[in-house]
Design a protein around this motif. Structure first.
Motif, mmCIF file in Angstrom:
data_model
loop_
_atom_site.group_PDB
_atom_site.id
_atom_site.type_symbol
_atom_site.label_atom_id
_atom_site.label_comp_id
_atom_site.label_asym_id
_atom_site.label_seq_id
_atom_site.Cartn_x
_atom_site.Cartn_y
_atom_site.Cartn_z
ATOM 1 N N GLU A 1 0.842 -1.211 0.000
ATOM 2 C CA GLU A 1 0.000 0.000 0.000
ATOM 3 C C GLU A 1 0.877 1.262 0.000
ATOM 4 O O GLU A 1 0.558 2.247 -0.665
ATOM 5 C CB GLU A 1 -0.939 -0.024 1.217
ATOM 6 N N ASN B 1 -1.350 1.050 13.955
ATOM 7 C CA ASN B 1 -1.974 -0.088 13.263
ATOM 8 C C ASN B 1 -1.676 -0.130 11.767
ATOM 9 O O ASN B 1 -1.751 -1.188 11.158
ATOM 10 C CB ASN B 1 -3.488 -0.106 13.516
ATOM 11 N N PHE B 2 -1.342 1.042 11.184
ATOM 12 C CA PHE B 2 -0.867 1.068 9.786
ATOM 13 C C PHE B 2 0.404 1.898 9.752
ATOM 14 O O PHE B 2 0.421 3.017 9.257
ATOM 15 C CB PHE B 2 -1.955 1.603 8.846
ATOM 16 N N VAL C 1 -0.099 4.484 6.317
ATOM 17 C CA VAL C 1 -0.673 5.788 6.662
ATOM 18 C C VAL C 1 0.405 6.889 6.679
ATOM 19 O O VAL C 1 0.202 7.951 6.078
ATOM 20 C CB VAL C 1 -1.496 5.702 7.963
ATOM 21 N N TRP D 1 1.005 7.889 3.112
ATOM 22 C CA TRP D 1 -0.017 8.788 2.534
ATOM 23 C C TRP D 1 0.322 10.237 2.893
ATOM 24 O O TRP D 1 0.239 11.139 2.061
ATOM 25 C CB TRP D 1 -1.408 8.533 3.112
ATOM 26 N N GLU E 1 -7.933 11.844 11.080
ATOM 27 C CA GLU E 1 -8.535 10.572 10.664
ATOM 28 C C GLU E 1 -8.646 9.746 11.934
ATOM 29 O O GLU E 1 -7.645 9.262 12.450
ATOM 30 C CB GLU E 1 -7.669 9.903 9.592
ATOM 31 N N ARG F 1 -8.281 -2.241 12.536
ATOM 32 C CA ARG F 1 -8.220 -1.241 11.464
ATOM 33 C C ARG F 1 -9.280 -0.206 11.768
ATOM 34 O O ARG F 1 -10.354 -0.547 12.288
ATOM 35 C CB ARG F 1 -8.576 -1.859 10.105
ATOM 36 N N CYS F 2 -9.012 1.030 11.357
ATOM 37 C CA CYS F 2 -10.047 2.063 11.489
ATOM 38 C C CYS F 2 -11.255 1.662 10.668
ATOM 39 O O CYS F 2 -12.369 2.079 10.946
ATOM 40 C CB CYS F 2 -9.554 3.392 10.946
ATOM 41 N N THR F 3 -11.000 0.874 9.625
ATOM 42 C CA THR F 3 -12.056 0.481 8.695
ATOM 43 C C THR F 3 -12.699 -0.857 9.052
ATOM 44 O O THR F 3 -13.612 -1.306 8.342
ATOM 45 C CB THR F 3 -11.463 0.358 7.282
ATOM 46 N N ILE G 1 -13.032 -3.077 4.636
ATOM 47 C CA ILE G 1 -11.592 -2.781 4.650
ATOM 48 C C ILE G 1 -11.008 -2.932 3.249
ATOM 49 O O ILE G 1 -11.614 -3.548 2.375
ATOM 50 C CB ILE G 1 -10.816 -3.688 5.647
ATOM 51 N N GLY G 2 -9.818 -2.356 3.073
ATOM 52 C CA GLY G 2 -9.122 -2.560 1.804
ATOM 53 C C GLY G 2 -9.271 -1.409 0.830
ATOM 54 O O GLY G 2 -9.309 -1.606 -0.396
ATOM 55 N N ALA G 3 -9.305 -0.190 1.360
ATOM 56 C CA ALA G 3 -9.399 0.978 0.490
ATOM 57 C C ALA G 3 -8.157 1.074 -0.401
ATOM 58 O O ALA G 3 -7.061 0.732 0.023
ATOM 59 C CB ALA G 3 -9.521 2.241 1.337
ATOM 60 N N PHE H 1 -9.658 8.943 1.094
ATOM 61 C CA PHE H 1 -9.889 8.130 2.284
ATOM 62 C C PHE H 1 -10.163 9.057 3.465
ATOM 63 O O PHE H 1 -9.365 9.940 3.773
ATOM 64 C CB PHE H 1 -8.643 7.287 2.575
HETATM 65 C C1 UN1 Z 1 -6.461 2.490 8.987
HETATM 66 O O1 UN1 Z 1 -6.905 1.534 9.607
HETATM 67 O O2 UN1 Z 1 -6.107 3.547 9.593
HETATM 68 O O3 UN1 Z 1 -8.892 0.460 3.950
HETATM 69 C C2 UN1 Z 1 -6.204 2.529 7.538
HETATM 70 C C3 UN1 Z 1 -8.090 -0.162 4.668
HETATM 71 C C4 UN1 Z 1 -6.617 0.166 4.566
HETATM 72 C C5 UN1 Z 1 -6.304 1.398 5.343
HETATM 73 C C6 UN1 Z 1 -6.698 1.338 6.783
HETATM 74 N N1 UN1 Z 1 -6.292 0.354 3.183
HETATM 75 O O4 UN1 Z 1 -8.468 -1.034 5.424
#
Ligand code: UN1
Length: 492
Positions: free
Chosen positions: A105, A151-152, A156, A159, A249, A282-284, A442-444, A450
């Motif tokens: 990523e 966590n990333f 992150v 980015w 974020e 994950r935030c997602t 998950i998996g953006a 984002f």
């Molecule tokens: C995060 O958890 O802060 O979409 C980022 C996703 C990853 C990015 C997560 N590509 O799950």
């Protein structure tokens, strides 16, 4: 013997003035990976001053040249993908496929954003007067401060660093105290790729000290923060007090709606990945499953059965599906929410315990956990950041959306349905920065924006087409080539 690092200022590793050390450890077995300084306010100030000094020259470097360095960084990361993927797994506990995926990523983003150096688009706009030209250009904000979480720890920061550097900003980067080692590797790769000294500086240390200095220091014009809501709120308030640009974020309580007409096998596979991938950290991650009443029992029984088949263990073992949670604090938090769920009367369907015995005793492992709950319960409202899924029931699409939106967060979301009309309605109805149709939360991908709504963010978007907005200001330029004084808006 674990290596001792300093902080990275002006292109070299130097001693910090702060007292004490950060010990970065492997959550799978407690192994100490490295030591970093607990940086002081003075250390942060030193880094900010160096970044300020480096700014004019970096701003004057053509954006395409800045982009070339980012492209070379991508190549270096690609060459080291195996090694970095392994290190990332050791420092975070995410399984090796995800460790390698996260390095990918970062590579993807540097490749993508390098090209932005050949665009940094502005607009040309018609003017109301003859012999006059109007346009906008994007200029870097100056020194930017980046604060990230564990966590990333490579994707992150990439980015933020990639977007800020191509924009022409110089930086102070505070990686999480949970994962400074992978942050240091990223900084090394950028310098190996030719980044000039002083443009990117790394200071490790406590949020209340180093983070606070970044938030409060008037030289730092933009702050980009990824982390928890409470810390984010503080950074926002401090940045606002001096009118800095703050990108946040923060958390999520991401819902997946499964309608009666969904492809149930597909939905189940997606849920296992979204709820228990990266041990739910994950935030997602999906932490709320909203099931249509007519398939509730059948789907949930199947999901519990599949969850119990997940192999939890050493994240470096390629056959393992889920590794540990990140350290004692995360473990304690997840187990505390298990107790809260039970006290609230939620029905524990599987998991809900610390895993012990064998290799588990050295690390912080929690079993994948599923509760049947109610929307008003804390386990359905608060971000837990672990492998804990709360299942809710809805009798209709409208009720499912109402439940999905009944949260202070709004990062990711998902709906499984075969009904194209419902899918498009959901795209508008669900309050979130990201909505997936027939795919997990998950998996953006890096070439799309984002970020989230409500308490998840401050309106900024990272990555994608909007990545540079956090780090640039729009300048409007009028050129009058008439040779006369022309007055807009004034008659005669
Ligand atoms: C995060 O958890 O802060 O979409 C980022 C996703 C990853 C990015 C997560 N590509 O799950």
């Amino acid at each position: 013997m674990a290596e001792e690092y300093g902080i990275f200022i002006g292109g070299e590793w130097v001693d910090a003035t702060g007292e004490g050390q950060i010990e970065t450890t492997n959550p799978a077995n407690g192994e100490v990976l490295a030591y970093f300084p607990q940086g002081s306010r003075e250390d942060a100030r030193r880094a900010i001053d160096v970044a300020k000094e480096a700014f004019p020259k970096w701003k004057a470097t053509p954006p395409a040249k800045r982009g070339e360095i980012l492209l070379r960084t991508a190549q270096i990361l690609r060459e080291k993908k195996d090694e970095l993927g392994k290190l990332l797994t050791r420092e975070t506990g995410k399984i090796i496929a995800e460790g390698r995926g996260e390095v990918q990523e970062a590579i993807d983003f540097f490749e993508y954003i390098a090209g932005e150096g050949r665009r940094l688009l502005g607009e040309t706009v018609a003017t109301e007067l003859p012999d006059k030209f109007a346009m906008t250009v994007r200029l870097p904000v100056g020194v930017a401060g980046l604060i990230t979480t564990w966590n990333f720890p490579i994707a992150v920061p990439s980015w933020k660093i990639g977007a800020a550097l191509v924009s022409g900003c110089t930086l102070v980067f505070k990686p999480s105290s949970g994962t400074p080692l992978i942050g240091a590797e990223l900084v090394k790769a950028l310098h190996e790729a030719g980044l000039p000294a002083g443009v990117l500086n790394l200071v490790t240390g406590p949020g209340e000290v180093v983070g606070d200095e970044i938030a409060m220091n008037h030289t730092v014009r933009a702050i980009s923060f990824t982390g928890g809501v409470d810390a984010g709120r503080e950074v926002y308030a401090k940045g606002a007090s001096r009118l800095a640009n703050v990108g946040l974020e923060l958390g999520g309580k991401n819902p997946t709606i499964v309608m009666a007409d969904a492809d149930q096998d597909l939905a189940m596979e997606g849920l296992l990945f979204a709820a228990f991938g990266t041990a739910g950290q994950r935030c997602t991650a999906c932490s709320r499953l909203i099931l249509h009443r007519s398939i509730y029992d059948e789907f949930l029984d199947g999901l519990v059965e599949e969850t119990e088949k997940l192999k939890v263990g050493d994240p470096l073992d390629p056959h393992v599906d889920m590794g540990p949670v990140k350290g004692a604090a995360q473990e304690e938090k997840v187990l505390r929410y298990v107790e809260i769920g039970k006290e609230e009367g939620a029905k524990l369907r599987t998991g809900g315990k610390k895993l012990t015995g064998g290799g588990f005793d050295l690390g912080t492992y929690v079993a994948p956990t599923i509760f049947e709950g109610k929307p008003e319960m804390r386990i359905a409202r608060e971000e837990i950041f672990g492998p804990l899924l709360t299942v809710l029931q809805a009798g209709s699409y409208d009720e499912a959306v109402r439940i999905a939106n009944d949260t202070v967060y709004g990062l990711s979301s998902s709906i499984y349905t075969q009904d194209v009309n419902l899918a498009f309605r959901a795209m508008y109805d669900i309050e979130a920065g990201i909505t997936y149709v027939n795919a997990p939360t998950i998996g953006a991908e890096v070439q799309l924006p984002f970020g989230g709504v409500k308490n998840t963010g401050s309106g900024h978007r990272e990555a994608g087409t909007s990545a540079i907005e956090e780090f640039t200001e729009i300048k409007t330029v009028y050129v009058d080539y008439s040779g006369e004084l022309q007055k807009a808006q004034i008659e005669d």
